[in-house]
Design a protein around this motif. Structure first.
Motif, PDB file in Angstrom:
ATOM      1  N   VAL A 138       0.856  -1.194   0.028  1.00 24.91           N
ATOM      2  CA  VAL A 138       0.102   0.072  -0.043  1.00 24.91           C
ATOM      3  C   VAL A 138       0.868   1.148   0.098  1.00 24.91           C
ATOM      4  N   VAL A 139       0.776   1.890  -1.207  1.00 25.31           N
ATOM      5  CA  VAL A 139       1.768   3.279  -1.067  1.00 25.31           C
ATOM      6  C   VAL A 139       0.918   4.459  -1.095  1.00 25.31           C
ATOM      7  N   VAL A 140       1.181   5.352  -0.144  1.00 25.61           N
ATOM      8  CA  VAL A 140       0.615   6.680   0.131  1.00 25.61           C
ATOM      9  C   VAL A 140       1.365   7.837  -0.171  1.00 25.61           C
ATOM     10  N   LEU A 141       0.834   8.496  -1.292  1.00 30.97           N
ATOM     11  CA  LEU A 141       1.619   9.634  -2.020  1.00 30.97           C
ATOM     12  C   LEU A 141       1.084  10.853  -0.721  1.00 30.97           C
ATOM     13  N   TYR A 142       2.140  11.934  -0.770  1.00 30.82           N
ATOM     14  CA  TYR A 142       1.561  12.891   0.107  1.00 30.82           C
ATOM     15  C   TYR A 142       2.560  14.073  -0.494  1.00 30.82           C
ATOM     16  N   ALA A 143       1.663  15.559  -0.241  1.00 26.36           N
ATOM     17  CA  ALA A 143       2.487  16.487  -0.568  1.00 26.36           C
ATOM     18  C   ALA A 143       1.697  17.710  -0.035  1.00 26.36           C
ATOM     19  N   PRO A 144       2.376  18.932   0.013  1.00 19.39           N
ATOM     20  CA  PRO A 144       1.333  20.120   0.666  1.00 19.39           C
ATOM     21  C   PRO A 144       0.375  20.514  -0.280  1.00 19.39           C
ATOM     22  N   ASP A 145      -0.843  20.936   0.604  1.00 16.09           N
ATOM     23  CA  ASP A 145      -2.041  21.283  -0.176  1.00 16.09           C
ATOM     24  C   ASP A 145      -1.835  22.215  -1.293  1.00 16.09           C
ATOM     25  N   THR A 146      -0.865  23.286  -0.730  1.00 14.37           N
ATOM     26  CA  THR A 146      -0.897  24.291  -1.719  1.00 14.37           C
ATOM     27  C   THR A 146      -0.072  23.721  -3.057  1.00 14.37           C
ATOM     28  N   VAL A 147       0.700  22.764  -2.928  1.00 16.05           N
ATOM     29  CA  VAL A 147       1.222  22.222  -4.091  1.00 16.05           C
ATOM     30  C   VAL A 147       0.318  21.351  -5.141  1.00 16.05           C
ATOM     31  N   LEU A 148      -0.516  20.594  -4.439  1.00 11.29           N
ATOM     32  CA  LEU A 148      -1.559  19.925  -4.938  1.00 11.29           C
ATOM     33  C   LEU A 148      -2.549  20.733  -5.695  1.00 11.29           C
ATOM     34  N   ILE A 149      -2.989  21.758  -5.061  1.00 16.64           N
ATOM     35  CA  ILE A 149      -3.879  22.784  -5.631  1.00 16.64           C
ATOM     36  C   ILE A 149      -3.416  23.417  -7.009  1.00 16.64           C
ATOM     37  N   GLU A 150      -2.220  23.683  -6.947  1.00 17.69           N
ATOM     38  CA  GLU A 150      -1.466  24.214  -8.197  1.00 17.69           C
ATOM     39  C   GLU A 150      -1.403  23.310  -9.303  1.00 17.69           C
ATOM     40  N   ARG A 151      -0.967  22.053  -8.739  1.00 14.13           N
ATOM     41  CA  ARG A 151      -0.776  21.210  -9.675  1.00 14.13           C
ATOM     42  C   ARG A 151      -2.077  20.485 -10.610  1.00 14.13           C
ATOM     43  N   ASN A 152      -3.317  20.693  -9.731  1.00 15.41           N
ATOM     44  CA  ASN A 152      -4.462  20.151 -10.241  1.00 15.41           C
ATOM     45  C   ASN A 152      -4.908  21.028 -11.371  1.00 15.41           C
ATOM     46  N   LEU A 153      -4.745  22.338 -11.121  1.00 17.64           N
ATOM     47  CA  LEU A 153      -5.483  23.166 -12.141  1.00 17.64           C
ATOM     48  C   LEU A 153      -4.565  23.211 -13.550  1.00 17.64           C
ATOM     49  N   GLY A 154      -3.463  22.323 -13.752  1.00 15.93           N
ATOM     50  CA  GLY A 154      -2.824  22.288 -14.967  1.00 15.93           C
ATOM     51  C   GLY A 154      -3.156  20.714 -15.559  1.00 15.93           C
ATOM     52  N   LYS A 155      -3.972  20.255 -14.845  1.00 13.66           N
ATOM     53  CA  LYS A 155      -4.313  18.612 -15.300  1.00 13.66           C
ATOM     54  C   LYS A 155      -5.077  18.667 -16.511  1.00 13.66           C
ATOM     55  N   ARG A 156      -4.767  17.788 -17.668  1.00  8.95           N
ATOM     56  CA  ARG A 156      -5.329  17.638 -18.590  1.00  8.95           C
ATOM     57  C   ARG A 156      -5.539  16.103 -18.969  1.00  8.95           C
ATOM     58  N   VAL A 157      -6.536  15.524 -19.763  1.00 13.90           N
ATOM     59  CA  VAL A 157      -6.869  14.242 -19.833  1.00 13.90           C
ATOM     60  C   VAL A 157      -6.940  13.929 -21.130  1.00 13.90           C
ATOM     61  N   ASP A 158      -6.538  12.677 -21.623  1.00 15.72           N
ATOM     62  CA  ASP A 158      -6.694  12.272 -23.240  1.00 15.72           C
ATOM     63  C   ASP A 158      -7.854  11.454 -23.125  1.00 15.72           C
ATOM     64  N   VAL A 159      -8.853  11.817 -23.761  1.00 17.63           N
ATOM     65  CA  VAL A 159     -10.474  11.429 -23.965  1.00 17.63           C
ATOM     66  C   VAL A 159     -10.332   9.971 -24.577  1.00 17.63           C
ATOM     67  N   VAL A 160      -9.189   9.776 -25.360  1.00 16.10           N
ATOM     68  CA  VAL A 160      -9.226   8.435 -25.941  1.00 16.10           C
ATOM     69  C   VAL A 160      -8.497   7.344 -25.045  1.00 16.10           C
ATOM     70  N   THR A 161      -7.296   7.671 -24.607  1.00 15.52           N
ATOM     71  CA  THR A 161      -6.695   6.674 -23.487  1.00 15.52           C
ATOM     72  C   THR A 161      -6.853   7.026 -22.195  1.00 15.52           C
ATOM     73  N   GLY A 162      -7.591   8.083 -21.540  1.00 15.18           N
ATOM     74  CA  GLY A 162      -7.724   8.389 -20.464  1.00 15.18           C
ATOM     75  C   GLY A 162      -6.379   8.560 -19.732  1.00 15.18           C
ATOM     76  N   GLU A 163      -5.320   8.679 -20.363  1.00 19.95           N
ATOM     77  CA  GLU A 163      -4.054   9.121 -19.695  1.00 19.95           C
ATOM     78  C   GLU A 163      -4.036  10.586 -19.227  1.00 19.95           C
ATOM     79  N   VAL A 164      -3.247  10.708 -18.092  1.00 18.02           N
ATOM     80  CA  VAL A 164      -3.549  12.356 -17.651  1.00 18.02           C
ATOM     81  C   VAL A 164      -2.167  12.957 -17.634  1.00 18.02           C
ATOM     82  N   TYR A 165      -2.349  14.267 -18.400  1.00 21.56           N
ATOM     83  CA  TYR A 165      -1.007  14.873 -18.743  1.00 21.56           C
ATOM     84  C   TYR A 165      -0.973  16.333 -17.810  1.00 21.56           C
ATOM     85  N   HIS A 166       0.005  17.132 -18.077  1.00 23.77           N
ATOM     86  CA  HIS A 166       0.122  18.305 -17.278  1.00 23.77           C
ATOM     87  C   HIS A 166       0.549  19.383 -18.041  1.00 23.77           C
ATOM     88  N   THR A 167      -0.181  20.597 -18.163  1.00 27.74           N
ATOM     89  CA  THR A 167       0.464  21.891 -18.739  1.00 27.74           C
ATOM     90  C   THR A 167       1.911  22.225 -18.707  1.00 27.74           C
TER      91      THR A 167
END
Length: 458
Positions: A138-167
């Motif tokens: 069981v692997v639990v990843l962690y990071a500061p909330d401010t980093v996670l919020i900033e990182r989430n805003l740049g998330k993009r998803v490939d509608v064909v494969t479902g893979e996640v990318y970042h701007t």
């Protein structure tokens, strides 16, 4: 094993067979299966379990807050290990019987599974356990909330494969892929903050469910570093309660500290310390028939025949105390032929270490050793000089520590060491040009932890 004879001699095949076929883990797994599934026909169920032989398949849960990268990590692991990737998107979130059925199917197919982001609450973790979904890692990843919020805003998803990318961090190189990327739902700052609060509320209960099997990894670093740490962890078998008797072989050039490390290991873990050179001297001192034969080799200056060394070594390692306490051997083998003789005599170590040292360091360690003939105290002109001028003037150098003698032994070692290293495929190389305690800690870490499993594409 003959109970009427002393000392007890345990056939080495017993321990080797149990360890090779993981008998303890096999029995533990069958018992867990019986208690978990409560089959009406236990015998047929156990027979099916035995036929599966899938103890080594991955059973992994990747957990973490939103935008921690758990989906990307889980998908890459699934590709590398050729293991089924399971997430909420692949199932109905409330259909836990469906999840259990899919996990069971992939387990039976000898594929294993990687579950992304589940369970999310302690209640779901308990349902996992009642359905027989028991992750080994069981692997639990962690990071500061401010980093996670900033990182989430740049998330993009490939509608064909479902893979996640970042701007910013992971933009696709393929232009066609970049054109079909879409903004996923629920990644606004407000929505991400709400999900983080919910995660932090459920987080303590999840940890209580999995206990010591949880591995925490900092996700606030480059993706490649995070993935490398996760991969290293999941390829290391989890600790078990299986009886483990260390069978350690220390190899290395003269002056690498084999005797010292063997003594430290024997002292801390109660291992039988077998120095092959000392073992031969003790046989001569005991004046046995074999000792008299060894003495003739000593007197002539020739190395003792390999078959004689193997006979003594096998006799010592087959005793009951060696079987129960484990052992550490050093001073033999020195070449591939001797290693093959050990294997043919069923002397099979489960940890092999090569203490690595440069020629210059070896000469520095050995050629500056001196002995006080009056007190018997040993000194080193660089690291432990004599305290008085009088003592320093009477110090002697042993003939074996003369530079030419040391160079001859070192050249002989390195001429044969490459073949010896190739023979022991799972050998671990340790840099011996460090403080002895540091070297000991490295050795200890490889002894107390299971060796990494590299059988599934690692």
């Amino acid at each position: 094993m003959d109970a009427t004879r002393r000392p007890f001699c345990v056939p080495p095949e017993m321990g080797l067979y149990a360890e090779k076929h993981r008998l303890f883990q096999l029995m533990q797994g069958m018992l867990e299966g019986l208690l978990m599934h409560k089959p009406d026909d236990p015998i047929s169920f156990l027979m099916k379990q035995l036929l599966l032989d899938n103890y080594e398949v991955p059973k992994i849960c990747i957990l973490g807050p939103p935008a921690s990268g758990k989906t990307a990590i889980a998908m890459w692991l699934g590709k590398l290990l050729e293991t089924t990737y399971i997430s909420q998107e692949t199932l109905l979130a409330s259909d836990w019987s469906s999840l259990a059925g899919e996990v069971q199917a992939h387990r039976d197919a000898d594929q294993g599974w990687i579950i992304d982001g589940l369970p999310e609450t302690r209640e779901l973790a308990r349902i996992f356990q009642t359905k027989g979904i028991l992750p080994k890692h069981v692997v639990v990843l962690y990071a500061p909330d401010t980093v996670l919020i900033e990182r989430n805003l740049g998330k993009r998803v490939d509608v064909v494969t479902g893979e996640v990318y970042h701007t910013t961090f992971d933009w696709p190189t393929d232009e066609q892929v970049s054109l079909r990327l879409e903004l996923p739902k629920g990644i606004s700052e407000l929505e991400t903050s709400r999900r983080l609060v919910e995660y932090h509320q459920n987080y303590p209960g999840i940890l209580l469910s999995f206990g010591k099997s949880v591995k925490f990894i900092n996700a606030d670093q480059p993706f490649a570093d995070v993935f490398s740490q996760v991969l290293t962890h999941v390829q290391t078998p989890p600790r078990t309660l299986a009886p483990f008797s260390p069978r350690i072989l220390l190899c290395g050039p003269p002056g690498s500290g084999k005797s010292l490390q063997a003594a430290l290991l024997a002292q801390k873990y109660g291992l039988v310390n077998v120095s092959c050179g000392q073992m031969l001297k003790e046989a001569v001192a005991d004046e046995t028939k074999l000792g008299e034969l060894i003495k003739s080799y000593f007197d002539s200056g020739w190395p003792v025949a390999d078959n004689i060394v193997i006979k003594l070594l096998s006799s010592r390692l087959n005793r009951f105390d060696s079987y129960v306490r484990g052992w550490v051997v050093h001073g033999f083998p020195k070449d591939e032929d001797q290693a093959k003789l050990m294997k043919s005599a069923n002397i099979v170590p489960n940890r092999v270490f090569f203490l690595d040292l440069t020629v210059d360091t070896i000469l520095q360690r050995l050629c500056h050793r001196k002995l006080d003939p009056v007190t018997g105290e040993r000194y080193h002109t660089l690291f432990k000089p004599a305290a008085s001028k009088e003592a320093n003037e009477r110090l002697l150098v042993h003939p074996r520590d003369q530079e030419e003698a040391v160079k001859s032994k070192v050249e002989a070692y390195f001429r044969l060491s490459s073949d010896l290293e190739n023979f022991f495929e799972d050998a671990i190389i340790i840099n011996a040009d460090q403080d002895p305690q540091t070297v000991f800690e490295y050795l200890e870490s490889y002894i107390v932890n299971p060796l990494p499993n590299t059988s599934r594409g690692f």
